[in-house]
Design an enzyme around this catalytic site. Sequence first.
Site, PDB file in Angstrom:
ATOM      1  N   LYS A  91       0.875  -1.180   0.000  1.00 21.64           N
ATOM      2  CA  LYS A  91       0.000   0.000   0.000  1.00 21.64           C
ATOM      3  C   LYS A  91       0.909   1.225   0.000  1.00 21.64           C
ATOM      4  O   LYS A  91       1.733   1.390   0.897  1.00 21.64           O
ATOM      5  CB  LYS A  91      -0.889  -0.004   1.242  1.00 21.64           C
ATOM      6  CG  LYS A  91      -1.987  -1.046   1.160  1.00 21.64           C
ATOM      7  CD  LYS A  91      -2.994  -0.905   2.270  1.00 21.64           C
ATOM      8  CE  LYS A  91      -4.172  -1.836   2.039  1.00 21.64           C
ATOM      9  NZ  LYS A  91      -3.767  -3.260   1.854  1.00 21.64           N
ATOM     10  N   ASP A 125      -1.549  -2.275  -4.184  1.00 27.38           N
ATOM     11  CA  ASP A 125      -2.968  -2.262  -3.807  1.00 27.38           C
ATOM     12  C   ASP A 125      -3.555  -0.896  -4.130  1.00 27.38           C
ATOM     13  O   ASP A 125      -2.827   0.110  -4.190  1.00 27.38           O
ATOM     14  CB  ASP A 125      -3.121  -2.491  -2.293  1.00 27.38           C
ATOM     15  CG  ASP A 125      -2.893  -3.942  -1.880  1.00 27.38           C
ATOM     16  OD1 ASP A 125      -2.807  -4.822  -2.762  1.00 27.38           O
ATOM     17  OD2 ASP A 125      -2.810  -4.189  -0.658  1.00 27.38           O
ATOM     18  N   MET A 126      -4.874  -0.854  -4.301  1.00 31.48           N
ATOM     19  CA  MET A 126      -5.524   0.445  -4.520  1.00 31.48           C
ATOM     20  C   MET A 126      -6.231   0.855  -3.228  1.00 31.48           C
ATOM     21  O   MET A 126      -6.979   0.079  -2.654  1.00 31.48           O
ATOM     22  CB  MET A 126      -6.531   0.361  -5.668  1.00 31.48           C
ATOM     23  CG  MET A 126      -7.079   1.711  -6.062  1.00 31.48           C
ATOM     24  SD  MET A 126      -5.799   2.919  -6.504  1.00 31.48           S
ATOM     25  CE  MET A 126      -5.502   2.495  -8.221  1.00 31.48           C
ATOM     26  N   GLN A 154     -10.585  -0.869  -9.005  1.00 32.80           N
ATOM     27  CA  GLN A 154     -11.780  -1.139  -8.204  1.00 32.80           C
ATOM     28  C   GLN A 154     -13.036  -0.982  -9.062  1.00 32.80           C
ATOM     29  O   GLN A 154     -13.253   0.067  -9.681  1.00 32.80           O
ATOM     30  CB  GLN A 154     -11.827  -0.154  -7.029  1.00 32.80           C
ATOM     31  CG  GLN A 154     -10.673  -0.316  -6.051  1.00 32.80           C
ATOM     32  CD  GLN A 154     -10.341   0.967  -5.314  1.00 32.80           C
ATOM     33  OE1 GLN A 154     -10.402   2.062  -5.893  1.00 32.80           O
ATOM     34  NE2 GLN A 154      -9.971   0.851  -4.051  1.00 32.80           N
ATOM     35  N   ARG A 175      -5.141  -6.575 -10.869  1.00 30.97           N
ATOM     36  CA  ARG A 175      -6.116  -7.253  -9.998  1.00 30.97           C
ATOM     37  C   ARG A 175      -7.407  -6.432 -10.067  1.00 30.97           C
ATOM     38  O   ARG A 175      -7.369  -5.218  -9.905  1.00 30.97           O
ATOM     39  CB  ARG A 175      -5.616  -7.268  -8.558  1.00 30.97           C
ATOM     40  CG  ARG A 175      -6.673  -7.779  -7.566  1.00 30.97           C
ATOM     41  CD  ARG A 175      -6.317  -7.473  -6.115  1.00 30.97           C
ATOM     42  NE  ARG A 175      -5.088  -8.084  -5.692  1.00 30.97           N
ATOM     43  CZ  ARG A 175      -4.305  -7.585  -4.725  1.00 30.97           C
ATOM     44  NH1 ARG A 175      -4.619  -6.450  -4.122  1.00 30.97           N
ATOM     45  NH2 ARG A 175      -3.203  -8.195  -4.382  1.00 30.97           N
ATOM     46  N   GLY A 179     -13.766  -3.157  -4.446  1.00 34.35           N
ATOM     47  CA  GLY A 179     -13.369  -1.914  -3.757  1.00 34.35           C
ATOM     48  C   GLY A 179     -13.926  -1.936  -2.350  1.00 34.35           C
ATOM     49  O   GLY A 179     -15.104  -2.262  -2.150  1.00 34.35           O
ATOM     50  N   THR A 217     -12.310 -11.868  -5.922  1.00 33.90           N
ATOM     51  CA  THR A 217     -13.674 -11.828  -5.378  1.00 33.90           C
ATOM     52  C   THR A 217     -14.002 -13.137  -4.692  1.00 33.90           C
ATOM     53  O   THR A 217     -13.454 -14.185  -5.046  1.00 33.90           O
ATOM     54  CB  THR A 217     -14.704 -11.551  -6.491  1.00 33.90           C
ATOM     55  OG1 THR A 217     -16.009 -11.459  -5.907  1.00 33.90           O
ATOM     56  CG2 THR A 217     -14.716 -12.630  -7.563  1.00 33.90           C
ATOM     57  N   HIS A 218     -14.940 -13.043  -3.712  1.00 36.55           N
ATOM     58  CA  HIS A 218     -15.495 -14.257  -3.089  1.00 36.55           C
ATOM     59  C   HIS A 218     -16.955 -14.384  -3.459  1.00 36.55           C
ATOM     60  O   HIS A 218     -17.660 -15.210  -2.898  1.00 36.55           O
ATOM     61  CB  HIS A 218     -15.381 -14.176  -1.561  1.00 36.55           C
ATOM     62  CG  HIS A 218     -14.115 -13.569  -1.082  1.00 36.55           C
ATOM     63  ND1 HIS A 218     -13.976 -12.231  -0.821  1.00 36.55           N
ATOM     64  CD2 HIS A 218     -12.904 -14.124  -0.856  1.00 36.55           C
ATOM     65  CE1 HIS A 218     -12.741 -11.979  -0.442  1.00 36.55           C
ATOM     66  NE2 HIS A 218     -12.069 -13.099  -0.455  1.00 36.55           N
TER      67      HIS A 218
HETATM   68  P1  FDA Z   1     -18.921  -9.420  -1.496  1.00 38.48           P
HETATM   69  O1  FDA Z   1     -18.551  -8.266  -0.624  1.00 38.48           O
HETATM   70  O2  FDA Z   1     -20.289  -9.438  -2.088  1.00 38.48           O
HETATM   71  O3  FDA Z   1     -18.634 -10.734  -0.708  1.00 38.48           O
HETATM   72  C1  FDA Z   1     -19.039 -12.010  -1.180  1.00 38.48           C
HETATM   73  C2  FDA Z   1     -19.079 -12.945   0.018  1.00 38.48           C
HETATM   74  O4  FDA Z   1     -17.744 -13.134   0.490  1.00 38.48           O
HETATM   75  C3  FDA Z   1     -19.839 -12.349   1.206  1.00 38.48           C
HETATM   76  O5  FDA Z   1     -21.167 -12.742   1.201  1.00 38.48           O
HETATM   77  C4  FDA Z   1     -19.089 -12.857   2.389  1.00 38.48           C
HETATM   78  O6  FDA Z   1     -19.625 -14.115   2.765  1.00 38.48           O
HETATM   79  C5  FDA Z   1     -17.690 -13.072   1.907  1.00 38.48           C
HETATM   80  N1  FDA Z   1     -16.737 -12.021   2.307  1.00 38.48           N
HETATM   81  C6  FDA Z   1     -16.253 -11.054   1.535  1.00 38.48           C
HETATM   82  N2  FDA Z   1     -15.314 -10.324   2.179  1.00 38.48           N
HETATM   83  C7  FDA Z   1     -15.234 -10.851   3.426  1.00 38.48           C
HETATM   84  C8  FDA Z   1     -14.446 -10.560   4.579  1.00 38.48           C
HETATM   85  N3  FDA Z   1     -13.517  -9.599   4.601  1.00 38.48           N
HETATM   86  N4  FDA Z   1     -14.640 -11.324   5.669  1.00 38.48           N
HETATM   87  C9  FDA Z   1     -15.537 -12.322   5.683  1.00 38.48           C
HETATM   88  N5  FDA Z   1     -16.284 -12.648   4.620  1.00 38.48           N
HETATM   89  C10 FDA Z   1     -16.151 -11.928   3.516  1.00 38.48           C
HETATM   90  N6  FDA Z   1     -10.128  -3.644  -2.059  1.00 38.48           N
HETATM   91  C11 FDA Z   1      -9.590  -2.439  -2.355  1.00 38.48           C
HETATM   92  O7  FDA Z   1     -10.269  -1.424  -2.287  1.00 38.48           O
HETATM   93  N7  FDA Z   1      -8.267  -2.352  -2.747  1.00 38.48           N
HETATM   94  C12 FDA Z   1      -7.479  -3.451  -2.872  1.00 38.48           C
HETATM   95  O8  FDA Z   1      -6.300  -3.324  -3.251  1.00 38.48           O
HETATM   96  C13 FDA Z   1      -8.049  -4.717  -2.559  1.00 38.48           C
HETATM   97  N8  FDA Z   1      -7.296  -5.855  -2.649  1.00 38.48           N
HETATM   98  C14 FDA Z   1      -7.923  -7.066  -2.524  1.00 38.48           C
HETATM   99  C15 FDA Z   1      -7.201  -8.244  -2.746  1.00 38.48           C
HETATM  100  C16 FDA Z   1      -7.828  -9.461  -2.712  1.00 38.48           C
HETATM  101  C17 FDA Z   1      -7.060 -10.711  -3.001  1.00 38.48           C
HETATM  102  C18 FDA Z   1      -9.230  -9.538  -2.423  1.00 38.48           C
HETATM  103  C19 FDA Z   1      -9.965 -10.849  -2.435  1.00 38.48           C
HETATM  104  C20 FDA Z   1      -9.934  -8.391  -2.147  1.00 38.48           C
HETATM  105  C21 FDA Z   1      -9.291  -7.154  -2.179  1.00 38.48           C
HETATM  106  N9  FDA Z   1      -9.979  -5.985  -1.887  1.00 38.48           N
HETATM  107  C22 FDA Z   1      -9.395  -4.775  -2.155  1.00 38.48           C
HETATM  108  C23 FDA Z   1     -11.309  -6.045  -1.233  1.00 38.48           C
HETATM  109  C24 FDA Z   1     -12.442  -6.036  -2.242  1.00 38.48           C
HETATM  110  O9  FDA Z   1     -12.508  -4.769  -2.841  1.00 38.48           O
HETATM  111  C25 FDA Z   1     -13.791  -6.340  -1.589  1.00 38.48           C
HETATM  112  O10 FDA Z   1     -14.092  -5.406  -0.623  1.00 38.48           O
HETATM  113  C26 FDA Z   1     -13.878  -7.700  -0.955  1.00 38.48           C
HETATM  114  O11 FDA Z   1     -13.209  -8.663  -1.698  1.00 38.48           O
HETATM  115  C27 FDA Z   1     -15.344  -8.145  -0.840  1.00 38.48           C
HETATM  116  O12 FDA Z   1     -15.926  -8.190  -2.125  1.00 38.48           O
HETATM  117  P2  FDA Z   1     -16.370  -9.547  -2.850  1.00 38.48           P
HETATM  118  O13 FDA Z   1     -16.112  -9.378  -4.303  1.00 38.48           O
HETATM  119  O14 FDA Z   1     -15.744 -10.710  -2.220  1.00 38.48           O
HETATM  120  O15 FDA Z   1     -17.944  -9.545  -2.739  1.00 38.48           O
END
Ligand code: FDA
Length: 299
Positions: A91, A125-126, A154, A175, A179, A217-218
Amino acid sequence: MNPINTLIVRTLPLVPRPLVRLVASRYVAGETLDDAIRAVRHLNSEGCMATLDVLGEDVTNLSETDETVSEYLEALEAILAHGLDSNLSVKLTAYGLKLDPARCRQQFRRVLDAARERGVFVRIDMEDSSVTEETIRIFEESRRQTGGVGLVLQAYLRRSRADVARLAPLSPNVRVCKGIYVEPAEIAFQGHEEIRDNFMAILEDLFDAGSYVGIATHDDVLVERALAAIGKRGLPRDAYEFQMLLGVAVHLRHRLVSEGHRLRVYVPFGRSWHAYSLRRLKENPSIAGQIVKGFLRRG
Ligand code: FDA
């Protein structure tokens, strides 16, 4: 904001450290580099790659950036010494971006040069929108000078598709994530579906430009949509990777690995775990709710 999440966020500072630690322990590898090495070894043994993040951001004093650099250089040496399949995520505010962008560039460069010499990739990272433009500029400068560096875009930011077009001549390694910061509607989509749609649009733009993409993403709906886009294009497995956070969506992670997709887990560690956990939860209260739900399920 959901009232339960509001309540959770308001009471967070009152939660005893050991309890925060218990909740955070699933999402943070630990306080030390040894903890992180153990976590990465375990992930590697399960067929996952990793990216190491030394916790700490938004330094308030430039002298702290020397510590950031040292910690990253140590992590780099550990990757090599232990033969870990891991790269680094950084970061830029931990390198002083908000205090002195010129100094930040110098400090980041020390890590990037060392990583490049050792063949280890570094992802920037962003962070929040106050530093989006400067982060992209530093990526552009670094990418022009060297390979082995990537960026994050993002999907909630309205500008991101234009950033994909702007960066295309650099064949960037990107990546894509939704966001995590709270941003105003003028600059960021707010609805789940529009963020998903923009995520896919960015992903498809990047695929079509021949970029290597980290699909972070998850969200199982997005994972299926991404798999469909990959299938439609007949992309080889080495054109993309899925990325997930440590401790999140473990079943989905195992499924993707068993189907032969490349998957990287983001492994945060370090002394700032407490501040990091509280800040993340305050920045995005819906995650506070998810974490508490996860905690209760685990209980
Ligand atoms: P969503 O938020 O809809 O989550 C889908 C499901 O995953 C949820 O229903 C929940 O069950 C589970 N989940 C998600 N996040 C969770 C958590 N922290 N704890 C527990 N359960 C969780 N953002 C950013 O602004 N700058 C960045 O550089 C990064 N870098 C980054 C790297 C990696 C490898 C990942 C996976 C994520 C990021 N992020 C990030 C965070 C990203 O922007 C986002 O906020 C989270 O991944 C959650 O979004 P989802 O796409 O998973 O969907």
